[in-house]
Scaffold this active site. Sequence first.
Site, short mmCIF file in Angstrom:
data_model
loop_
_atom_site.label_atom_id
_atom_site.label_comp_id
_atom_site.label_asym_id
_atom_site.label_seq_id
_atom_site.Cartn_x
_atom_site.Cartn_y
_atom_site.Cartn_z
N PRO A 239 -5.42 9.28 -2.67
CA PRO A 239 -6.54 8.56 -3.28
C PRO A 239 -6.89 7.33 -2.46
O PRO A 239 -5.99 6.58 -2.08
CB PRO A 239 -6.01 8.18 -4.65
CG PRO A 239 -4.52 8.31 -4.57
CD PRO A 239 -4.24 9.33 -3.53
N CYS B 5 -9.75 4.15 -2.48
CA CYS B 5 -10.90 3.47 -3.06
C CYS B 5 -12.03 3.41 -2.04
O CYS B 5 -11.79 3.09 -0.88
CB CYS B 5 -10.54 2.03 -3.41
SG CYS B 5 -9.43 1.91 -4.79
N TYR C 12 -0.85 -3.08 -9.68
CA TYR C 12 -1.89 -3.03 -10.72
C TYR C 12 -1.22 -3.13 -12.10
O TYR C 12 -0.01 -3.36 -12.18
CB TYR C 12 -2.74 -1.76 -10.53
CG TYR C 12 -3.46 -1.80 -9.18
CD1 TYR C 12 -4.41 -2.78 -8.93
CD2 TYR C 12 -3.13 -0.92 -8.15
CE1 TYR C 12 -5.04 -2.87 -7.69
CE2 TYR C 12 -3.75 -1.00 -6.91
CZ TYR C 12 -4.71 -1.98 -6.68
OH TYR C 12 -5.31 -2.08 -5.46
#
Length: 751
Positions: free
Chosen positions: A414, A416, A572
């Site tokens: 993944p 961003c 996060y």
Amino acid sequence: MRIVCIGGGPAGLYLAILMKKADPAHEITVVERNRPDDTFGFGVVFSDATLENFAEADRETFDEITRTFAHWDDIDIHYQGQVLTSTGHGFSGLSRQVLLDILQRRCAQLGVRLEFQTEVSDLAPYEDADLISASDGVNSGIRSHYAEHFQPHIDWRPNKFVWLGTTFPFSAFTFIFKESEYGLWRVHAYRYDGRDSTFILETTEETWRRAGLEQASEDDTLAFAGRLFARELGGHQMLKNRSLWRSFPTVKNGRWHYRNIVLVGDAAHTAHFSIGSGTKLAMEDAIALSQALQRHRDVLPALAAYEEERRPQVEGTQRAAQVSLEWFEQTERYYGRLEPVQFAFSLLTRSLRVTHDNLKVRDAKFVATVDRWFAEKATAQSRVTVPAAPPPPPMFTPFRLRDMVLTNRIVVSPMCQYSAEDGTPNDWHLVNLGSRAVGGAALVIAEMTDVSREGRISPGCTGMYKPEHVTAWQRIVEFVHWNSPAKIGLQLAHAGRKGSTRRMWEGIDEPLPEGNWPLISASPMPYLPHSQVPKAMDRRDMDMVREDFVRAARMAEQAGFDMLELHFAHGYLLSSFISPLTNARSDEYGGSPENRMRYPLEVFDAVRAVWPDARPMSVKISATDWVEAGFGAEDAVGVAAMLKARGCDIITVSTGQTVPYAQPVYGRLYQTPLSDRIRHEAGIATMTVGNIGSYTDVNSILAAGRADLCVLARGHLYDPYWTRHAAYEQGYDLPWPSQYESVRNFTPRSP
Ligand SMILES: Cc1cc2nc3c(=O)[nH]c(=O)nc-3n(C[C@H](O)[C@H](O)[C@H](O)COP(=O)(O)OP(=O)(O)OC[C@H]3O[C@@H](n4cnc5c(N)ncnc54)[C@H](O)[C@@H]3O)c2cc1C
Ligand SMILES: Cc1cc2nc3c(=O)[nH]c(=O)nc-3n(C[C@H](O)[C@H](O)[C@H](O)COP(=O)(O)O)c2cc1C
């Protein structure tokens, strides 16, 4: 020039030879505390490549060395009653005493002064020398005397080992792994002349203590080893020579030279005996130093040039040695868990220097056996038949997670894109993910997608919190499903204290100049000193965020995603609970590892409960904070085990980014050892990510069992067709989409 070499080991003697050879006018003295024929240990080992360097540097010593050495190509591995052999390795063994004799004779022939039985405790008598070589070995007194200048760092490794000899002439470089009532023993053995062999016995400190060797005399050790390996030694004797149990010190120095004093050989650096490089490094130092002294008129610039040239080479070897020594420290992790062929492959590729491809060049038959074995395992695991003759490269075998079957082992990480509007993915995301699916990876994981508007990192992050998001994601999922065999996963997250920041290219982790939204985290600790202070989550916040995750998971199902990944990494929101550096709570969500995992697991459970049973879930974790007092590998094994028990199918093993003051150690495959550990110790499938760039590394990782899937992030930015190109390079037939059929008649050429 007047040169004094303190220490008459390989480093000091070889330097003296090379300098005297370069200019017979040099006055060179080697000062050695021992007698000429005093030596510890038995044999030393050189690879064929090392011998080539010696041939170039001094033909005479090379000729003598090659006249006396024992050469072999095979490595034998004794494991659980079997002996596995791999060939093509090209090594030579030589008695250390013979090597020293050769070097001493050559010194004498060239006119080097050799002073034996002279202990140097003070450099004052050598003040008028132009150059002092501190070649006084691993316990260098000179290094200690000038410690503030050389800045030595000594890392004492936990395993115990002893150098022994035997009259048994091993025909190959031999590793023996043997269990006794005390624990597991490792042997590194090789013949060094016509008759005798070196026999290094190694084990963990616990096993060593259990066996009562703490107080053992040399004779006790000899008797113990003789009994334990009676079968392997076939009646031959064990030999001793100052055979005391030791711990291995990895020596590094901040600087290698001070004034006219230079560290050479073990005084400057050590490399674990399992890669047999100590003598090689010492002699190659001597070659580099003598060349630098010939290139530069003055000593000081020559010493600086020597350090500049040698340091990166030595550090490369030390990195390989570190991974190798860790393998031997952790052999219990593999012993009994790995089948013989995989154990052997793991051992042979342990330092990461020898890969699947290198090994194929050395021993194609052995690699074919490994690939066949791997293909059979893949068939059983995936319930999809993989041809065993010829077997595909490990990366092109299928893998099953619940009902999701991946056609190969490559995953797009993944990443961003910071290109969404209020969370909605658009044409950029379609092309970005679509082209990577067409590019041949078996699984594409869409970027960190936030479960609420306030959970975004930046205003450009994708989300799964509005009905439009489902429609937009569905378009991408359908493109992938209709146009490629790839599966597509979604990574769900909440940015926590790292939210409300700029797009990566505008200043990563930097707060927005305006339009900020309030942040939440485990504790009210800002990420950067000037970041917004987040609110510590209360129970209401926790319920709300958990329900946001549940809603997002339901929406992901509607959109048709094949898999969900929960983001527990990189600092996060959920990661902020897990790391002790970012969780200072005093309630049941802080403190012990179990408490810190309580909320992330609550979220996991809630999502797992609504996510379809047939579809897998992964969790991405930061397996270390890269901070001494932070979360570490052992904690990560615990976290992985907790997740496994709750129905997590696979862990993506990442690291760091939890606090800005971390000190990560980057390098090729730098996170893979953590994946290996978690996979074996927690018994869960893993995806490894981080600086994976070559298909041969992928094949090595998979065949050795260091991970089940290999994940590439930047590699896929650079080349969306990474998997297709890897297939082409390996001669593997990966079907192209019909639209691209004509590419089969095209031959790519490099410039
Ligand atoms: C038993 C054993 C077996 C080994 N086998 C291998 C192998 O198979 N392959 C491999 O590559 N490496 C091997 N090594 C490592 C290898 O021996 C060293 O890496 C290598 O010898 C380093 O060379 P050196 O010249 O830097 O140090 P050393 O060989 O240690 O030489 C240093 C010399 O300095 C002398 N000295 C120290 N202090 C003083 C002082 N104050 N005054 C005067 N003299 C002093 C010592 O007596 C010694 O002779 C082995 C090491 C041991 C202990
Ligand atoms: C541009 C970019 C964006 C990233 N975004 C994410 C992300 O959304 N989620 C995530 O878990 N990791 C993210 N990462 C980290 C990568 O997924 C991966 O863990 C890391 O880059 C190491 O892999 P690599 O060496 O193959 O690049 C991102 C990395 C890059 C380069």
